[in-house]
Write a protein that holds these residues in place. Structure first.
Motif, PDB file in Angstrom:
ATOM      1  N   LEU A 168      61.289  74.718  36.056  1.00 48.69           N
ATOM      2  CA  LEU A 168      61.461  75.182  34.687  1.00 48.69           C
ATOM      3  C   LEU A 168      62.922  75.080  34.316  1.00 48.69           C
ATOM      4  N   PRO A 169      63.256  74.660  33.089  1.00 43.15           N
ATOM      5  CA  PRO A 169      64.661  74.524  32.696  1.00 43.15           C
ATOM      6  C   PRO A 169      65.350  75.867  32.632  1.00 43.15           C
ATOM      7  N   VAL A 178      53.511  83.008  31.653  1.00 40.08           N
ATOM      8  CA  VAL A 178      54.513  81.994  31.366  1.00 40.08           C
ATOM      9  C   VAL A 178      54.228  80.783  32.241  1.00 40.08           C
ATOM     10  N   LYS A 179      54.042  79.614  31.607  1.00 33.53           N
ATOM     11  CA  LYS A 179      53.808  78.379  32.323  1.00 33.53           C
ATOM     12  C   LYS A 179      54.650  77.273  31.710  1.00 33.53           C
ATOM     13  N   ALA A 180      54.772  76.177  32.443  1.00 28.69           N
ATOM     14  CA  ALA A 180      55.588  75.053  31.995  1.00 28.69           C
ATOM     15  C   ALA A 180      54.722  74.018  31.305  1.00 28.69           C
ATOM     16  N   CYS A 181      55.248  73.453  30.225  1.00 23.12           N
ATOM     17  CA  CYS A 181      54.553  72.365  29.538  1.00 23.12           C
ATOM     18  C   CYS A 181      54.397  71.193  30.503  1.00 23.12           C
ATOM     19  N   PHE A 224      58.971  72.529  29.512  1.00 25.23           N
ATOM     20  CA  PHE A 224      59.553  73.649  28.758  1.00 25.23           C
ATOM     21  C   PHE A 224      58.698  74.895  28.976  1.00 25.23           C
ATOM     22  N   PRO A 225      59.312  76.060  29.278  1.00 25.44           N
ATOM     23  CA  PRO A 225      58.517  77.273  29.529  1.00 25.44           C
ATOM     24  C   PRO A 225      57.854  77.788  28.260  1.00 25.44           C
ATOM     25  N   CYS A 255      44.098  74.386  33.027  1.00 25.32           N
ATOM     26  CA  CYS A 255      44.301  73.306  33.998  1.00 25.32           C
ATOM     27  C   CYS A 255      45.651  72.620  33.849  1.00 25.32           C
ATOM     28  N   LEU A 256      46.428  72.986  32.806  1.00 23.12           N
ATOM     29  CA  LEU A 256      47.756  72.407  32.570  1.00 23.12           C
ATOM     30  C   LEU A 256      47.712  70.889  32.486  1.00 23.12           C
TER      31      LEU A 256
END
Length: 504
Positions: free
Chosen positions: A324-325, A364-367, A372-373, A396-397
């Motif tokens: 994550l950034p 909170v998950k990352a794209c 991007f969070p 499932c992202l």
């Protein structure tokens, strides 16, 4: 004779003014005329039939237009005009077929009667009757236009894409000129304003918005840190940079252009920032590798932990967390300032604390496209990334096109997931030194600062490969350390907080 020719030219110049270009005084001149359309004209692009029998001619495309580009009428008067002979004439236009222009010129000459001036009659004919006459002539010569049914109503046939596109562009330009010369009602603020106070009507939904509303909309988006180009307030039609540059104040447009440029650069795969505070320049790296070399200061560094590159092996410190950034990425566009060592360390601690919070939080998950969070606090599982505009499934992202993904049955649109305890449920200490000891440890051999990634307290220095315990800060030569010294090998962040609180 000459006096009558001069009188006719003077009369025409008093009516049409600068639309007349005189070549020879009283004898030779050109008149620029705009044909008047009483109703919409059907513009049709038709291609000629081909010689190959198996290949059928292309289907025509058409559009409704209300304006035509000017027609040039060339006039050259002989000495015995208007007593005996008619003037020599020829009409031309970029969209007018030369053969049809010759036919129309002959019809103009037929209107002449000896003893009477005729140029004004020609001008009225071109302005009022030329379009209908061309439509009749084109329909009477179907071989030249592939023989298809022309339909009802006035039509104008052209044979090339350039002619078709030029007429469409001319019609739009004339329509905008007429729009700006009349008053309208803004569809946003509902104020009646003159045409010069409006932007161009949207070509997608034809909504009418005044310049003041557009400036306010753009300002609000710039102040909120927009990452996508400006679109119509009612549809997804993208507003052109030329229009925005002409309407927005210079400072606001420069900020808008800067944000768009930053967003587009950040969306490049493999784009990272140099970790040196005095450099902090962008550099492009291989997206599949963890190594990046700054193109400005030539520093090799690890993209996961943002430290000096430590080899081809897996990064042991914050590898998953740094997917994550960090907060520093958001402020990368700001000029770097010199900071004291204490302020710099405290800032780094706060950044890593935020990243750890995002990593441990279940909401909170990352794209999956730009990492991007994104925080989800309710609603369905179809998520939209505000940075890269990607749509993805929260369960499932994976990147998706829309709600069709949930109709396959693999993921549910509304899915209640159990919330696990994370850092957001734990009261973290406010003491910077305590937080520093909680999150980081300095290698006893080389002094390299290392962070605790998971529950494992067995830390491996990336710089000198030395192994030590995160709890007691002593060297760790094997698993027996955790039995002999009384240290626990696996502890959660909540347990670490309570342990450090008891020590203080």
């Amino acid at each position: 004779m000459a006096s009558e020719q001069h009188k006719e030219l003077e009369t025409l110049m008093s009516i049409y003014g600068d639309k007349i270009t005189v070549i020879t005084q009283g004898k030779e001149y050109i008149v620029q005329l705009e044909p008047h359309l009483s109703s919409a004209l059907q513009l049709v692009l038709k291609r000629q039939t081909v010689d190959v029998p198996q290949q059928l001619p292309s289907e025509p495309k058409s559009a409704q237009i209300a304006h035509l580009s000017p027609v040039s009428l060339y006039v050259r008067c002989p000495l015995d005009y208007p007593a005996l002979r008619h003037p020599e004439c020829h009409i031309s236009a970029p969209w007018l077929d030369p053969e049809l222009a010759t036919v129309v010129s002959k019809k103009l000459k037929e209107k002449f009667t000896p003893g009477n001036v005729v140029v004004f009659e020609w001008i009225c004919y071109i302005q009022e009757e030329l379009v209908s006459e061309l439509s009749k002539l084109q329909n009477s010569t179907p071989a030249a236009y592939d023989g298809r049914d022309s339909g009802s109503g006035p039509q104008l046939f052209v044979r090339s894409n350039s002619q078709y596109d030029d007429l469409i562009a001319c019609d739009q330009q004339r329509a905008y000129m007429e729009f700006f010369q009349s008053a309208h009602t803004c569809d946003v603020c509902f104020k009646d304003l003159p045409g010069e106070s409006f932007c161009e009507p949207c070509r997608g939904c034809h909504i009418v918005v005044c310049k003041s509303c557009l400036i306010q909309s753009c300002k609000s988006r710039v102040d909120s840190g927009l990452t996508t180009v400006m679109k119509c307030v009612n549809c997804d039609n993208i507003l052109s940079d030329i229009m925005l540059n002409g309407i927005l104040p210079t400072e606001l447009y420069n900020r808008y252009a800067h944000l768009i440029e930053e967003s587009q650069l950040d969306s490049i795969s493999g784009m990272v920032y140099c970790p040196r505070p005095r450099c902090n320049k962008r550099t492009v790296s291989d997206p599949k590798e963890s190594l990046a070399v700054c193109s400005s200061c030539s520093l090799p560094f690890c993209k996961l932990c943002r430290q000096v590159y430590h080899g081809t092996g897996p990064c042991p410190a914050l590898q998953k967390v740094m997917d994550l950034p960090s907060v520093a990425t958001a402020d990368a566009s700001k000029p770097a300032k010199q900071e004291s060592r204490e302020v710099k360390q405290e800032r780094q601690i706060e950044e890593y604390k935020s990243v750890l919070w995002m990593r441990c939080s279940t909401d909170v998950k990352a794209c999956p496209k730009c990492s991007f969070p994104i925080q989800k606090n309710g609603g369905c599982n179809k998520m939209h990334c505000a940075k890269c505009n990607a749509l993805f499934c929260w369960a499932c992202l994976r990147e998706i096109d829309g709600y069709g993904h949930f109709s396959l049955g693999t993921c549910e649109l509304f899915q209640n997931q159990p919330q696990e305890a994370g850092l957001k449920d734990v009261t973290t200490p406010d003491d910077p030194q305590l937080l520093k000891d909680l999150l980081f440890s300095y290698c006893p051999r080389c002094g390299q600062m290392e962070g605790k990634e998971t529950k494992n307290n067995w830390i491996h220095c990336r710089n000198c490969q030395f192994q030590f315990c995160h709890l007691c800060k002593e060297a760790c030569y094997g698993l027996w350390h955790f039995n002999e010294y009384g240290c626990t090998r696996m502890t959660s962040m909540e347990q670490d907080i309570e342990t450090f609180k008891r020590k203080t």
